[in-house]
Write a protein that holds these residues in place. Structure first.
Motif, PDB file in Angstrom:
ATOM      1  N   UNK A  50       0.824  -1.207   0.000  1.00  0.00           N
ATOM      2  CA  UNK A  50       0.000   0.000   0.000  1.00  0.00           C
ATOM      3  C   UNK A  50       0.861   1.262   0.000  1.00  0.00           C
ATOM      4  N   UNK A  51       1.924   1.259   0.780  1.00  0.00           N
ATOM      5  CA  UNK A  51       2.817   2.424   0.800  1.00  0.00           C
ATOM      6  C   UNK A  51       3.539   2.602  -0.527  1.00  0.00           C
ATOM      7  N   UNK A  52       3.956   1.494  -1.143  1.00  0.00           N
ATOM      8  CA  UNK A  52       4.628   1.570  -2.441  1.00  0.00           C
ATOM      9  C   UNK A  52       3.669   2.090  -3.511  1.00  0.00           C
ATOM     10  N   UNK A  53       2.418   1.614  -3.497  1.00  0.00           N
ATOM     11  CA  UNK A  53       1.431   2.097  -4.464  1.00  0.00           C
ATOM     12  C   UNK A  53       1.136   3.578  -4.270  1.00  0.00           C
ATOM     13  N   UNK A  54       1.062   3.998  -3.019  1.00  0.00           N
ATOM     14  CA  UNK A  54       0.807   5.412  -2.733  1.00  0.00           C
ATOM     15  C   UNK A  54       1.953   6.286  -3.235  1.00  0.00           C
ATOM     16  N   UNK A  55       3.171   5.843  -3.012  1.00  0.00           N
ATOM     17  CA  UNK A  55       4.334   6.596  -3.487  1.00  0.00           C
ATOM     18  C   UNK A  55       4.352   6.652  -5.012  1.00  0.00           C
ATOM     19  N   UNK A  56       3.981   5.554  -5.671  1.00  0.00           N
ATOM     20  CA  UNK A  56       3.947   5.540  -7.138  1.00  0.00           C
ATOM     21  C   UNK A  56       2.885   6.497  -7.672  1.00  0.00           C
ATOM     22  N   UNK A  57       1.727   6.533  -7.027  1.00  0.00           N
ATOM     23  CA  UNK A  57       0.677   7.472  -7.468  1.00  0.00           C
ATOM     24  C   UNK A  57       1.116   8.917  -7.293  1.00  0.00           C
ATOM     25  N   UNK A  58       1.808   9.206  -6.189  1.00  0.00           N
ATOM     26  CA  UNK A  58       2.296  10.576  -5.969  1.00  0.00           C
ATOM     27  C   UNK A  58       3.344  10.952  -7.016  1.00  0.00           C
ATOM     28  N   UNK A  59       4.220  10.015  -7.345  1.00  0.00           N
ATOM     29  CA  UNK A  59       5.233  10.267  -8.367  1.00  0.00           C
ATOM     30  C   UNK A  59       4.588  10.469  -9.735  1.00  0.00           C
ATOM     31  N   UNK A  60       3.594   9.652 -10.061  1.00  0.00           N
ATOM     32  CA  UNK A  60       2.882   9.814 -11.332  1.00  0.00           C
ATOM     33  C   UNK A  60       2.201  11.173 -11.407  1.00  0.00           C
ATOM     34  N   UNK A  61       1.561  11.592 -10.330  1.00  0.00           N
ATOM     35  CA  UNK A  61       0.886  12.895 -10.315  1.00  0.00           C
ATOM     36  C   UNK A  61       1.903  14.025 -10.485  1.00  0.00           C
TER      37      UNK A  61
END
Length: 92
Positions: free
Chosen positions: A39-50
């Motif tokens: 979940x933390x890795x997915x959240x970080x990836x979404x923030x990076x994508x944004x």
């Protein structure tokens, strides 16, 4: 169904009560570690994508926008964007 449930509860109850509280807590933490990390890795990836999309939107040239998105996706998949094998075939 009830017989199975009672048998399972009877078999597990002594095992759980014989363990110290810290061992039960450790087992629970081990079981929860991977979903939390995912979940933390997915959240970080979404923030990076944004963040990347925000930066790409600031580029004035549409061709540079497309190239930046292609390069970002290549680095996201682990390819080196500067390598000749990563270059599209139709690119001159």
């Amino acid at each position: 169904m009830s017989l199975f449930h009672d048998a399972a509860a009877g078999a597990l109850s002594p095992a759980l009560f014989d363990l110290p509280w810290w061992a039960i807590t450790l087992c629970a933490l081990v079981l929860l570690a991977e979903p939390v990390r995912r979940a933390l890795r997915d959240r970080a990836q979404r923030r990076l994508d944004a963040f990347m999309m925000k930066k790409v939107d600031e580029l004035p040239d549409p061709e540079r926008k497309v190239q930046a998105l292609i390069d970002y996706r290549r680095t996201d998949t682990g390819q080196d964007p500067s390598s000749p094998s990563a270059a599209p075939a139709d690119r001159a």
